[in-house]
Write an enzyme that holds these catalytic residues in place. Structure first.
Site, PDB file in Angstrom:
ATOM      1  CB  CYS A  84      28.780 -46.156 -84.297  1.00  0.00           C
ATOM      2  SG  CYS A  84      30.144 -46.825 -85.249  1.00  0.00           S
TER       3      CYS A  84
HETATM    4  N1  LIG Z   1      32.345 -47.063 -89.385  1.00  0.00           N
HETATM    5  C1  LIG Z   1      32.678 -46.214 -88.328  1.00  0.00           C
HETATM    6  O1  LIG Z   1      32.814 -45.162 -88.092  1.00  0.00           O
HETATM    7  C2  LIG Z   1      33.265 -47.286 -87.178  1.00  0.00           C
HETATM    8  C3  LIG Z   1      33.931 -46.748 -86.007  1.00  0.00           C
HETATM    9  C4  LIG Z   1      34.132 -47.534 -84.994  1.00  0.00           C
HETATM   10  C5  LIG Z   1      33.988 -48.814 -85.085  1.00  0.00           C
HETATM   11  N2  LIG Z   1      33.277 -49.397 -86.020  1.00  0.00           N
HETATM   12  C6  LIG Z   1      33.144 -50.879 -85.937  1.00  0.00           C
HETATM   13  O2  LIG Z   1      33.858 -51.575 -86.959  1.00  0.00           O
HETATM   14  C7  LIG Z   1      33.222 -52.659 -87.499  1.00  0.00           C
HETATM   15  C8  LIG Z   1      33.152 -52.514 -88.723  1.00  0.00           C
HETATM   16  O3  LIG Z   1      32.599 -51.317 -89.443  1.00  0.00           O
HETATM   17  P1  LIG Z   1      32.695 -50.691 -90.943  1.00  0.00           P
HETATM   18  O4  LIG Z   1      32.126 -49.421 -90.709  1.00  0.00           O
HETATM   19  O5  LIG Z   1      34.165 -50.508 -91.219  1.00  0.00           O
HETATM   20  O6  LIG Z   1      31.869 -51.731 -91.562  1.00  0.00           O
HETATM   21  P2  LIG Z   1      31.868 -51.612 -93.316  1.00  0.00           P
HETATM   22  O7  LIG Z   1      30.400 -52.211 -93.629  1.00  0.00           O
HETATM   23  O8  LIG Z   1      32.292 -50.574 -93.633  1.00  0.00           O
HETATM   24  O9  LIG Z   1      33.007 -52.567 -93.869  1.00  0.00           O
HETATM   25  C9  LIG Z   1      32.903 -53.952 -93.526  1.00  0.00           C
HETATM   26  C10 LIG Z   1      33.518 -54.676 -94.631  1.00  0.00           C
HETATM   27  O10 LIG Z   1      33.652 -55.915 -94.236  1.00  0.00           O
HETATM   28  C11 LIG Z   1      33.569 -56.925 -95.208  1.00  0.00           C
HETATM   29  N3  LIG Z   1      33.237 -58.308 -94.745  1.00  0.00           N
HETATM   30  C12 LIG Z   1      31.853 -58.375 -94.245  1.00  0.00           C
HETATM   31  N4  LIG Z   1      31.815 -59.728 -93.588  1.00  0.00           N
HETATM   32  C13 LIG Z   1      33.213 -60.407 -94.071  1.00  0.00           C
HETATM   33  C14 LIG Z   1      33.954 -61.494 -93.758  1.00  0.00           C
HETATM   34  N5  LIG Z   1      33.186 -62.572 -93.298  1.00  0.00           N
HETATM   35  N6  LIG Z   1      34.978 -61.819 -94.635  1.00  0.00           N
HETATM   36  C15 LIG Z   1      35.784 -60.466 -95.189  1.00  0.00           C
HETATM   37  N7  LIG Z   1      35.090 -59.489 -95.350  1.00  0.00           N
HETATM   38  C16 LIG Z   1      33.965 -59.161 -94.927  1.00  0.00           C
HETATM   39  C17 LIG Z   1      32.346 -56.192 -96.299  1.00  0.00           C
HETATM   40  O11 LIG Z   1      32.264 -56.816 -97.553  1.00  0.00           O
HETATM   41  C18 LIG Z   1      32.706 -54.764 -96.033  1.00  0.00           C
HETATM   42  O12 LIG Z   1      33.683 -54.132 -97.039  1.00  0.00           O
HETATM   43  C19 LIG Z   1      31.867 -52.722 -86.932  1.00  0.00           C
HETATM   44  O13 LIG Z   1      31.911 -53.524 -85.801  1.00  0.00           O
HETATM   45  C20 LIG Z   1      31.638 -51.305 -86.544  1.00  0.00           C
HETATM   46  O14 LIG Z   1      30.685 -50.982 -85.344  1.00  0.00           O
HETATM   47  C21 LIG Z   1      32.942 -48.473 -87.133  1.00  0.00           C
END
Ligand SMILES: NC(=O)c1ccc[n+]([C@@H]2O[C@H](COP(=O)([O-])OP(=O)(O)OC[C@H]3O[C@@H](n4cnc5c(N)ncnc54)[C@H](O)[C@@H]3O)[C@@H](O)[C@H]2O)c1
Length: 401
Positions: A257
């Site tokens: 982030c």
């Molecule tokens: N991690 C955090 O603390 C946090 C907090 C707030 C917002 N976010 C936002 O949330 C979003 C997701 O982040 P995250 O940390 O959960 O990511 P992550 O990498 O932990 O998880 C993403 C998942 O999506 C899967 N994936 C990717 N492309 C895909 C597709 N086309 N179809 C199906 N699955 C798919 C991946 O295999 C992975 O398991 C981002 O935009 C991030 O900026 C993250």
């Protein structure tokens, strides 16, 4: 009510585990490894207990899948996929585009689509809606909304239930449906007037942190040059009961982030001809911090790290989690190696990373603490090398910022 969640990572699995107490949830993820683990009741995310997933799987309330067709007939679909930067450090919406394709090709009924991935203002209206439409049949008319995620992995005092959640739909109906959905497991829903406000608020929250972290990192360098303790000064300033918020210095910022989201804001600003000077400079200061740390260590070790064995402790980007995305440890290790140090790292939570495994916490010439997990004790750290440099402010008795 059937809810499908695209992406079962930090955000998607967290929301799935709360939603499955009230709805039938399908967790769609492109990773077979993640899906197989989840269906066996094994969580890969800190803060989402395996016992909860196991129970929801056995009750038939939750199942993970790599089969896109399983999202068909969903009433609600949530997008929770990564939003990284391209090699040119521009917003990379390829994961969102692929999620939109999955939805467009497999959801033949009208549904509510909610985006939880972080992106720039206008993403739901100007990118997600038209992209899903491009891949959908003519007769499908979905509703669209945004509810940016605020999960802080590893945190226990704030969670899905008690963290206020922003939301807005593209239509009043979408707004109403979104409120209904989250109200089952979130106590404090904050409606804003448009998806763009919610999208911009999320980016500004993380930009606020990025800029303040950069400011305190710069301040740490000034304080060292002046021979004043940065930690004591920050504690002193923090006695002011208003108008001050304490941030602490570090070897840089990590995670998905803070190093990434502000650049989404800068990119749209610059597209509109507005200079995002604070964001760009803050990014530079935070990235330069790793070099500053290594230069300080070299200075205090005869200006020569050639052949010295250096143990970097904590390669996760923050304490008590295994996430190494954008970790400051990577740059610290790079700069140490550039100066000829023989580097290994210790982090039993991460275990294996970049083709290397966690080394024992002992026997080094120099130890650098980048992230201090709670179960790493100070005594062990101080005994691991004759010179210990701490970037966290949590190791009394070590050298530090
Ligand atoms: N991690 C955090 O603390 C946090 C907090 C707030 C917002 N976010 C936002 O949330 C979003 C997701 O982040 P995250 O940390 O959960 O990511 P992550 O990498 O932990 O998880 C993403 C998942 O999506 C899967 N994936 C990717 N492309 C895909 C597709 N086309 N179809 C199906 N699955 C798919 C991946 O295999 C992975 O398991 C981002 O935009 C991030 O900026 C993250």
């Amino acid at each position: 009510m059937k809810v499908s969640i695209i992406g079962q990572g930090y955000v998607g699995l967290t929301i799935a585990s709360f939603a499955a107490d009230f709805y039938d949830v399908v967790g769609f993820d492109s990773s077979e490894r993640v899906v197989n683990q989840l269906n066996q009741g094994v969580s890969h995310i800190e803060g989402v207990p395996s016992s909860k997933i196991k129970k929801q799987v056995s009750q038939g309330r939750y199942r993970a899948t790599t089969e896109a067709c399983e999202i068909s007939a969903s009433d609600i679909v949530i997008i929770a996929v990564p939003t990284p930067l391209t090699a040119q450090r521009k917003p990379d919406l390829t994961f969102i585009e692929s999620a939109c394709k999955t939805i467009g090709e497999n959801l033949t009924n009208n549904a509510l689509i909610i985006n939880e991935s972080t992106s720039f203002p206008g993403t739901v209206r100007g990118f997600i809606k038209p992209t899903i439409k491009k891949y959908s049949g003519k007769d499908v008319e979905h509703e669209y909304a945004i509810s940016p995620e605020r999960v802080d992995p590893g945190r226990t005092d704030f969670n899905q239930k008690n963290t206020p959640r922003l939301f807005a739909g593209l239509t009043p109906r979408a707004t109403l449906m979104t409120r209904d959905f989250y109200s089952k497991f979130c106590d404090n829903l904050v409606e804003v007037s448009s998806p763009e406000v919610a999208e911009a608020a999320k980016l500004f929250e993380n930009t606020f942190r990025q800029v303040n972290i950069a400011l305190v990192n710069e301040f740490a360098q000034i304080e060292h040059a002046l021979g004043i303790s940065v930690y004591e000064t920050l504690d002193a300033a923090n006695t002011k009961p208003y108008g001050f918020m304490k941030f602490t210095p570090s070897a840089g910022v990590g995670g998905h982030c803070i190093p990434v989201d502000p650049t989404y804001l800068a990119a749209v600003a610059e597209d509109k001809g507005v200079r995002a000077t604070f964001i760009r400079r803050a990014n530079e200061v935070n990235l330069e911090m790793s070099r500053y740390v290594v230069n300080r260590i070299a200075e205090e070790n005869g200006s020569n790290l050639q052949g010295k064995s250096v143990l970097v402790v904590g390669v996760a980007y923050k304490p008590d989690i295994a996430d190494v995305r954008e970790t400051a440890a990577e740059l610290v290790i790079k700069h140490l190696r550039e100066q000829g140090a023989v580097v290994s790292w210790h982090d039993d939570i991460v275990g294996t990373w970049a083709g290397e495994t966690s080394a024992p916490l002992s026997g080094a010439d120099i130890t650098v603490v980048v992230t201090k997990h709670s179960d790493v004790n100070v005594k062990g750290l101080l005994a691991s090398a004759p010179y210990v440099f701490d970037t966290t402010g949590k190791v009394p008795g070590a050298r530090g910022l």
